[in-house]
Design a protein around this motif. Sequence first.
Motif, PDB file in Angstrom:
ATOM      1  N   ARG A 274      18.219  -3.357   9.737  1.00 13.02           N
ATOM      2  CA  ARG A 274      16.925  -2.812   9.310  1.00 13.02           C
ATOM      3  C   ARG A 274      17.134  -1.724   8.247  1.00 13.02           C
ATOM      4  O   ARG A 274      16.454  -1.710   7.212  1.00 13.02           O
ATOM      5  CB  ARG A 274      16.151  -2.251  10.497  1.00 13.02           C
ATOM      6  N   ASP A 275      18.067  -0.828   8.487  1.00 14.32           N
ATOM      7  CA  ASP A 275      18.349   0.241   7.521  1.00 14.32           C
ATOM      8  C   ASP A 275      18.797  -0.341   6.180  1.00 14.32           C
ATOM      9  O   ASP A 275      18.408   0.170   5.117  1.00 14.32           O
ATOM     10  CB  ASP A 275      19.415   1.189   8.062  1.00 14.32           C
TER      11      ASP A 275
ATOM     12  N   GLY B  83      15.151  -8.218  19.731  1.00 16.08           N
ATOM     13  CA  GLY B  83      14.722  -6.836  19.914  1.00 16.08           C
ATOM     14  C   GLY B  83      14.856  -6.308  21.321  1.00 16.08           C
ATOM     15  O   GLY B  83      15.048  -5.118  21.530  1.00 16.08           O
TER      16      GLY B  83
ATOM     17  N   SER C   7      19.513  -2.242  14.163  1.00 16.77           N
ATOM     18  CA  SER C   7      19.115  -1.035  13.440  1.00 16.77           C
ATOM     19  C   SER C   7      19.849  -0.934  12.097  1.00 16.77           C
ATOM     20  O   SER C   7      19.248  -0.558  11.079  1.00 16.77           O
ATOM     21  CB  SER C   7      19.397   0.192  14.297  1.00 16.77           C
ATOM     22  N   ASP C   8      21.119  -1.284  12.081  1.00 18.87           N
ATOM     23  CA  ASP C   8      21.892  -1.255  10.830  1.00 18.87           C
ATOM     24  C   ASP C   8      21.337  -2.255   9.813  1.00 18.87           C
ATOM     25  O   ASP C   8      21.267  -1.960   8.615  1.00 18.87           O
ATOM     26  CB  ASP C   8      23.365  -1.547  11.093  1.00 18.87           C
TER      27      ASP C   8
ATOM     28  N   ALA D 107      14.273  -9.266  14.571  1.00 19.38           N
ATOM     29  CA  ALA D 107      13.855  -8.218  15.512  1.00 19.38           C
ATOM     30  C   ALA D 107      13.070  -8.813  16.671  1.00 19.38           C
ATOM     31  O   ALA D 107      13.266  -8.421  17.826  1.00 19.38           O
ATOM     32  CB  ALA D 107      13.032  -7.163  14.790  1.00 19.38           C
TER      33      ALA D 107
ATOM     34  N   SER E 294      21.063  -3.601  19.816  1.00 16.50           N
ATOM     35  CA  SER E 294      20.108  -2.716  19.140  1.00 16.50           C
ATOM     36  C   SER E 294      20.733  -1.945  17.977  1.00 16.50           C
ATOM     37  O   SER E 294      20.083  -1.739  16.954  1.00 16.50           O
ATOM     38  CB  SER E 294      19.460  -1.763  20.134  1.00 16.50           C
ATOM     39  N   ARG E 295      21.972  -1.503  18.111  1.00 15.61           N
ATOM     40  CA  ARG E 295      22.612  -0.758  17.023  1.00 15.61           C
ATOM     41  C   ARG E 295      22.811  -1.647  15.800  1.00 15.61           C
ATOM     42  O   ARG E 295      22.542  -1.247  14.663  1.00 15.61           O
ATOM     43  CB  ARG E 295      23.951  -0.170  17.484  1.00 15.61           C
TER      44      ARG E 295
ATOM     45  N   SER F  28      19.341  -4.949  24.455  1.00 11.04           N
ATOM     46  CA  SER F  28      19.785  -3.583  24.136  1.00 11.04           C
ATOM     47  C   SER F  28      21.203  -3.520  23.581  1.00 11.04           C
ATOM     48  O   SER F  28      21.515  -2.643  22.780  1.00 11.04           O
ATOM     49  CB  SER F  28      19.645  -2.683  25.362  1.00 11.04           C
TER      50      SER F  28
END
Length: 104
Positions: free
Chosen positions: A92-93, A79, A89-90, A75, A85-86, A82
């Motif tokens: 991180r999830d 980070g 995020s995946d 990150a 970013s998706r 942009s």
Amino acid sequence: MLRSLGQRAVIGGDEDPRVAELRTAVSRLRRELAAHPAEFSDRIIAEDELAVLAAMTSGGVPEIPRLRRSLLLIAGAIGSVSALSRGLSDVRDAVELFGDPPQS
């Protein structure tokens, strides 16, 4: 890809679904990072940590503190990009599926 046809990927019966989800997210972000044309100063850090995460998914359930450390490094490295970013995020999830590390 099977998912584009509305089908699910087949996962081995003994594999932890969290590990499979993490492997998929890491693989996707690695491909996106490899295809990203811009160079940035911390790209090597992101690539290295994604390789670490990929290796962790091949050996069963990974260590939660190490997962979180790798996520923070990734990150921090990408980070501000942009376009990634998706994918970030995946990942991180997927890491969050493992829950919090045990308190000492």
